[in-house]
Design a protein around this motif. Structure first.
Motif, PDB file in Angstrom:
ATOM      1  N   ARG A 147       0.814  -1.217   0.000  1.00  0.00           N
ATOM      2  CA  ARG A 147       0.000   0.000   0.000  1.00  0.00           C
ATOM      3  C   ARG A 147       0.847   1.266   0.000  1.00  0.00           C
ATOM      4  O   ARG A 147       0.405   2.308  -0.480  1.00  0.00           O
ATOM      5  N   LEU A 148       2.045   1.167   0.568  1.00  0.00           N
ATOM      6  CA  LEU A 148       2.929   2.336   0.614  1.00  0.00           C
ATOM      7  C   LEU A 148       3.886   2.385  -0.575  1.00  0.00           C
ATOM      8  O   LEU A 148       4.671   3.342  -0.690  1.00  0.00           O
ATOM      9  N   ASP A 149       3.814   1.336  -1.420  1.00  0.00           N
ATOM     10  CA  ASP A 149       4.693   1.265  -2.592  1.00  0.00           C
ATOM     11  C   ASP A 149       6.165   1.296  -2.168  1.00  0.00           C
ATOM     12  O   ASP A 149       6.980   2.058  -2.699  1.00  0.00           O
ATOM     13  N   THR A 150       6.497   0.452  -1.190  1.00  0.00           N
ATOM     14  CA  THR A 150       7.870   0.378  -0.703  1.00  0.00           C
ATOM     15  C   THR A 150       8.164  -1.068  -0.331  1.00  0.00           C
ATOM     16  O   THR A 150       7.488  -1.980  -0.802  1.00  0.00           O
ATOM     17  N   ASP A 151       9.146  -1.324   0.517  1.00  0.00           N
ATOM     18  CA  ASP A 151       9.483  -2.687   0.912  1.00  0.00           C
ATOM     19  C   ASP A 151       9.259  -2.870   2.408  1.00  0.00           C
ATOM     20  O   ASP A 151       9.060  -1.912   3.164  1.00  0.00           O
TER      21      ASP A 151
END
Length: 324
Positions: A29-33
């Protein structure tokens, strides 16, 4: 969404809106890892926000139970949903003993930004309803919540009850469900004092105490169906039985289940009802689009004939015949 602070605030919003999310779900959802999610949760803890992490296959992140985020953060759609819900609850008579609705509205309006507060105030001041407001007897908040919790946990409770004759009794009940109906709150369950299925108005219950006993509700028991059928069988002058020759689902939408009980039959729908006046029952039957057959009482036939005569006279009356 490239700024780290934006991601941290979004993480906080996600944790507020969900009971628990895994690291992978948050990362997506945060477009990260996942590693960055761990760093963001550490930032929130540094700010004094208690983010709990659960390890293992089914682990994840959540805010500590009971933690409340000041100030209240709502989107425009969420704020509108809350305000409309409070207004509708007040209109339906769903309030509790304390002026909770007014207090909640005041607090929400106080923390909202001006750009959102003004349109919602306009909605509150200009909203109209087609139905009249229901004035019901409000139950105590603690009593209502205690009965709901006992019903969900299948826990027996002791209640102090005041009858409509103002007679006080102490009894243990197994609450099967809480029902709101036409401005009043009810609890339906097994009354251990009478060893029978009973319905109690919650505004007449002054206290609730949890017992150590547990219970199992009957399979398929529907508190709403039981309540409405019980109310429909109250003490009235006339017992009415009519077969309505139409589809059950459509007839059920036209007739209040608090006033009648409906049973599907090969020839139609058998309606049982109680009535204090047969002229009102005649008007109700005449308003239906399906033919019907009266089983009893025979006096209902005369009430329908009287109504037919009134309608015939009204249809034949001309403007010049009106009294001056």
């Amino acid at each position: 969404m490239s700024h780290p602070l934006t991601r941290v605030l979004t993480l906080l919003e996600l944790l507020q809106s969900n009971a628990r999310l895994t690291g992978t779900e948050l990362a997506d959802r945060l477009d990260t890892d996942v590693r960055t999610v761990r760093r963001y949760t550490a930032h929130l803890r540094d700010l004094g926000i208690p983010v709990e992490a659960e390890r293992g296959r089914y682990g994840g992140y959540r805010l500590a139970r009971g933690y409340r985020m000041p100030p209240l953060v709502l989107t425009n759609d969420e704020a509108l949903a809350v305000v409309l819900g409070l207004l509708a609850a007040e209109r339906l008579g769903m309030g509790t003993a304390a002026p909770a609705n007014a207090g909640a509205l005041a607090k929400i309006e106080r923390v909202l930004p001006h750009a959102l507060r003004e349109p919602l105030a306009a909605m509150r001041e200009t909203l109209s309803f087609t139905a009249n407001a229901v004035i019901g007897q409000a139950p105590g908040t603690g009593v209502l919540l205690a009965l709901a919790q006992a019903s969900r946990a299948h826990t027996t409770v002791a209640i102090s009850h005041r009858s409509w004759r103002h007679k006080h009794t102490e009894r243990d009940i197994d609450p099967y469900g809480v029902v709101f109906h036409t401005g009043r709150w009810y609890v339906v369950g097994h009354d251990r004092l009478r060893d029978s299925l009973r319905t109690f108005r919650i505004d007449r219950i002054t206290s609730v105490t949890s017992r150590a006993d547990s219970f199992t509700a009957p399979d398929g028991f529907d508190p709403v169906v039981h309540l409405t059928s019980t109310l429909a069988q109250g003490t009235y002058r006339w017992q009415v039985e009519v077969t309505i020759h139409g589809p059950l689902d459509e007839i059920a939408r036209r007739l209040s289940r608090s006033a009648v009980t409906l049973t599907a039959q090969p020839t139609g729908v058998l309606m049982h009802a109680r009535a204090e006046r047969l002229d009102g029952m005649a008007h109700m039957l005449a308003s239906l689009e399906w033919p019907f057959t009266i089983h009893h009482p025979d006096e209902l036939r005369q009430a329908l004939k009287n109504l037919a005569a009134q309608l015939t006279a009204a249809a034949q009356r001309k403007p010049e015949e009106l009294p001056q």
